[in-house]
Design a protein around this motif. Structure first.
Motif, PDB file in Angstrom:
ATOM      1  N   ASP A  28       0.825  -1.214   0.000  1.00 37.64           N
ATOM      2  CA  ASP A  28       0.000   0.000   0.000  1.00 37.64           C
ATOM      3  C   ASP A  28       0.857   1.261   0.000  1.00 37.64           C
ATOM      4  O   ASP A  28       0.544   2.238  -0.689  1.00 37.64           O
ATOM      5  CB  ASP A  28      -0.939   0.009   1.203  1.00 37.64           C
ATOM      6  CG  ASP A  28      -2.053  -1.027   1.092  1.00 37.64           C
ATOM      7  OD1 ASP A  28      -2.307  -1.521  -0.037  1.00 37.64           O
ATOM      8  OD2 ASP A  28      -2.657  -1.358   2.131  1.00 37.64           O
ATOM      9  N   LEU A  29       1.927   1.248   0.783  1.00 31.95           N
ATOM     10  CA  LEU A  29       2.840   2.402   0.784  1.00 31.95           C
ATOM     11  C   LEU A  29       3.400   2.642  -0.610  1.00 31.95           C
ATOM     12  O   LEU A  29       3.422   3.769  -1.105  1.00 31.95           O
ATOM     13  CB  LEU A  29       4.000   2.177   1.755  1.00 31.95           C
ATOM     14  CG  LEU A  29       3.730   2.306   3.235  1.00 31.95           C
ATOM     15  CD1 LEU A  29       4.946   1.842   4.037  1.00 31.95           C
ATOM     16  CD2 LEU A  29       3.380   3.737   3.598  1.00 31.95           C
ATOM     17  N   ALA A  30       3.875   1.572  -1.220  1.00 31.96           N
ATOM     18  CA  ALA A  30       4.478   1.670  -2.553  1.00 31.96           C
ATOM     19  C   ALA A  30       3.495   2.247  -3.557  1.00 31.96           C
ATOM     20  O   ALA A  30       3.849   3.118  -4.356  1.00 31.96           O
ATOM     21  CB  ALA A  30       4.974   0.301  -3.003  1.00 31.96           C
ATOM     22  N   ALA A  31       2.244   1.781  -3.500  1.00 35.55           N
ATOM     23  CA  ALA A  31       1.222   2.276  -4.431  1.00 35.55           C
ATOM     24  C   ALA A  31       0.963   3.768  -4.197  1.00 35.55           C
ATOM     25  O   ALA A  31       0.790   4.524  -5.164  1.00 35.55           O
ATOM     26  CB  ALA A  31      -0.073   1.483  -4.259  1.00 35.55           C
ATOM     27  N   GLN A  32       0.966   4.191  -2.943  1.00 34.05           N
ATOM     28  CA  GLN A  32       0.662   5.584  -2.644  1.00 34.05           C
ATOM     29  C   GLN A  32       1.799   6.538  -3.030  1.00 34.05           C
ATOM     30  O   GLN A  32       1.546   7.698  -3.323  1.00 34.05           O
ATOM     31  CB  GLN A  32       0.323   5.745  -1.159  1.00 34.05           C
ATOM     32  CG  GLN A  32      -1.006   5.099  -0.806  1.00 34.05           C
ATOM     33  CD  GLN A  32      -1.355   5.300   0.646  1.00 34.05           C
ATOM     34  OE1 GLN A  32      -1.458   6.423   1.106  1.00 34.05           O
ATOM     35  NE2 GLN A  32      -1.540   4.192   1.363  1.00 34.05           N
ATOM     36  N   VAL A  33       3.043   6.046  -2.991  1.00 32.40           N
ATOM     37  CA  VAL A  33       4.157   6.936  -3.344  1.00 32.40           C
ATOM     38  C   VAL A  33       4.676   6.706  -4.759  1.00 32.40           C
ATOM     39  O   VAL A  33       5.531   7.440  -5.235  1.00 32.40           O
ATOM     40  CB  VAL A  33       5.326   6.842  -2.333  1.00 32.40           C
ATOM     41  CG1 VAL A  33       4.886   7.238  -0.957  1.00 32.40           C
ATOM     42  CG2 VAL A  33       5.964   5.470  -2.327  1.00 32.40           C
ATOM     43  N   GLY A  34       4.150   5.673  -5.435  1.00 34.66           N
ATOM     44  CA  GLY A  34       4.511   5.452  -6.835  1.00 34.66           C
ATOM     45  C   GLY A  34       5.841   4.761  -7.047  1.00 34.66           C
ATOM     46  O   GLY A  34       6.558   5.067  -8.003  1.00 34.66           O
ATOM     47  N   VAL A  35       6.189   3.811  -6.153  1.00 40.26           N
ATOM     48  CA  VAL A  35       7.415   3.017  -6.332  1.00 40.26           C
ATOM     49  C   VAL A  35       7.054   1.544  -6.196  1.00 40.26           C
ATOM     50  O   VAL A  35       5.965   1.188  -5.750  1.00 40.26           O
ATOM     51  CB  VAL A  35       8.507   3.390  -5.299  1.00 40.26           C
ATOM     52  CG1 VAL A  35       8.943   4.842  -5.454  1.00 40.26           C
ATOM     53  CG2 VAL A  35       8.059   3.103  -3.881  1.00 40.26           C
ATOM     54  N   ALA A  36       7.983   0.679  -6.555  1.00 39.37           N
ATOM     55  CA  ALA A  36       7.769  -0.765  -6.422  1.00 39.37           C
ATOM     56  C   ALA A  36       7.814  -1.147  -4.939  1.00 39.37           C
ATOM     57  O   ALA A  36       8.520  -0.506  -4.151  1.00 39.37           O
ATOM     58  CB  ALA A  36       8.856  -1.525  -7.183  1.00 39.37           C
ATOM     59  N   PRO A  37       7.078  -2.198  -4.543  1.00 34.30           N
ATOM     60  CA  PRO A  37       7.110  -2.633  -3.149  1.00 34.30           C
ATOM     61  C   PRO A  37       8.517  -2.932  -2.638  1.00 34.30           C
ATOM     62  O   PRO A  37       8.854  -2.622  -1.494  1.00 34.30           O
ATOM     63  CB  PRO A  37       6.231  -3.892  -3.133  1.00 34.30           C
ATOM     64  CG  PRO A  37       5.270  -3.670  -4.253  1.00 34.30           C
ATOM     65  CD  PRO A  37       6.075  -2.948  -5.308  1.00 34.30           C
ATOM     66  N   SER A  38       9.379  -3.522  -3.484  1.00 33.92           N
ATOM     67  CA  SER A  38      10.762  -3.815  -3.057  1.00 33.92           C
ATOM     68  C   SER A  38      11.535  -2.526  -2.802  1.00 33.92           C
ATOM     69  O   SER A  38      12.320  -2.434  -1.859  1.00 33.92           O
ATOM     70  CB  SER A  38      11.475  -4.680  -4.098  1.00 33.92           C
ATOM     71  OG  SER A  38      11.520  -4.009  -5.351  1.00 33.92           O
ATOM     72  N   THR A  39      11.296  -1.512  -3.629  1.00 34.95           N
ATOM     73  CA  THR A  39      11.935  -0.202  -3.429  1.00 34.95           C
ATOM     74  C   THR A  39      11.446   0.419  -2.131  1.00 34.95           C
ATOM     75  O   THR A  39      12.224   0.982  -1.353  1.00 34.95           O
ATOM     76  CB  THR A  39      11.627   0.741  -4.611  1.00 34.95           C
ATOM     77  OG1 THR A  39      12.114   0.142  -5.811  1.00 34.95           O
ATOM     78  CG2 THR A  39      12.259   2.100  -4.419  1.00 34.95           C
ATOM     79  N   CYS A  40      10.165   0.295  -1.893  1.00 33.13           N
ATOM     80  CA  CYS A  40       9.570   0.823  -0.668  1.00 33.13           C
ATOM     81  C   CYS A  40      10.211   0.152   0.547  1.00 33.13           C
ATOM     82  O   CYS A  40      10.613   0.823   1.503  1.00 33.13           O
ATOM     83  CB  CYS A  40       8.064   0.597  -0.693  1.00 33.13           C
ATOM     84  SG  CYS A  40       7.220   1.226   0.748  1.00 33.13           S
ATOM     85  N   LEU A  41      10.320  -1.170   0.520  1.00 34.04           N
ATOM     86  CA  LEU A  41      10.940  -1.914   1.617  1.00 34.04           C
ATOM     87  C   LEU A  41      12.379  -1.458   1.829  1.00 34.04           C
ATOM     88  O   LEU A  41      12.803  -1.222   2.968  1.00 34.04           O
ATOM     89  CB  LEU A  41      10.888  -3.415   1.337  1.00 34.04           C
ATOM     90  CG  LEU A  41      11.630  -4.305   2.321  1.00 34.04           C
ATOM     91  CD1 LEU A  41      11.041  -4.182   3.719  1.00 34.04           C
ATOM     92  CD2 LEU A  41      11.600  -5.756   1.845  1.00 34.04           C
ATOM     93  N   ASP A  42      13.135  -1.309   0.746  1.00 36.20           N
ATOM     94  CA  ASP A  42      14.527  -0.862   0.849  1.00 36.20           C
ATOM     95  C   ASP A  42      14.617   0.530   1.486  1.00 36.20           C
ATOM     96  O   ASP A  42      15.470   0.785   2.327  1.00 36.20           O
ATOM     97  CB  ASP A  42      15.198  -0.824  -0.533  1.00 36.20           C
ATOM     98  CG  ASP A  42      15.449  -2.206  -1.107  1.00 36.20           C
ATOM     99  OD1 ASP A  42      15.382  -3.195  -0.337  1.00 36.20           O
ATOM    100  OD2 ASP A  42      15.696  -2.300  -2.329  1.00 36.20           O
TER     101      ASP A  42
END
Length: 164
Positions: A28-42
């Motif tokens: 959900d974070l990744a979708a809201q900021v426009g990045v891939a989930p793996s990028t968000c996790l990193d």
């Protein structure tokens, strides 16, 4: 003083979202900021490792736990020496009524936010937990009528060429 960390707009947006709901999934974070989930996790992992994100806390309602009276105690310690500071702070932090302890400049050395059941409990805490201590010279009590949470803590905006 701790070094500040350079944060880009995506980091700032992630911090805003997590401060509003730390349980938000990486997807959900990744979708809201426009990045891939793996990028968000990193990014979130980097923010944790760099000390920007200090942890996750569960907030409880003191009144529903039988501690409906909150107060701020201004405490003056004498003598105010290093060998007394550490043990005093640890003792205050160990009190179940203590919510937050601040070490201050000015006439008072500490400000302690406490939550107690009622006035009798507050009186007991002040007398037994504070003024009975040999290093405590003075305690001033202020009741808290109401408190509000403020917005997310984010770094100050950097001036743009147009505004600076």
């Amino acid at each position: 003083m701790a070094e500040s960390v350079v944060l880009d707009p995506v980091d700032l947006q992630l911090l805003r979202l997590l401060q509003n709901d730390a349980r938000t999934t990486y997807r959900d974070l990744a979708a809201q900021v426009g990045v891939a989930p793996s990028t968000c996790l990193d990014r979130v992992t980097r923010l944790r490792r760099s000390g920007v994100i200090l942890g996750h806390q569960l907030r409880l309602d003191p009144a529903k736990l039988g501690r409906g009276l909150e107060a701020l105690l201004s405490v003056q310690v004498r003598p105010h020496r290093r060998e007394l500071v550490g043990p005093f702070v640890e003792r205050i932090r160990a009190l179940p009524e203590s919510r937050t302890v601040f070490h201050l400049t000015g006439p008072d050395d500490y400000l302690v936010h406490v939550a107690v059941a009622d006035m009798a409990d507050l009186q007991r805490l002040v007398l037994d937990g504070f003024t009975s201590r040999p290093e405590v010279a003075r305690v001033e009590t202020r009741l808290i009528f109401q408190q509000w949470e403020c917005g997310p803590l984010l770094p100050p905006a950097t001036p743009t060429a147009e505004s600076g």
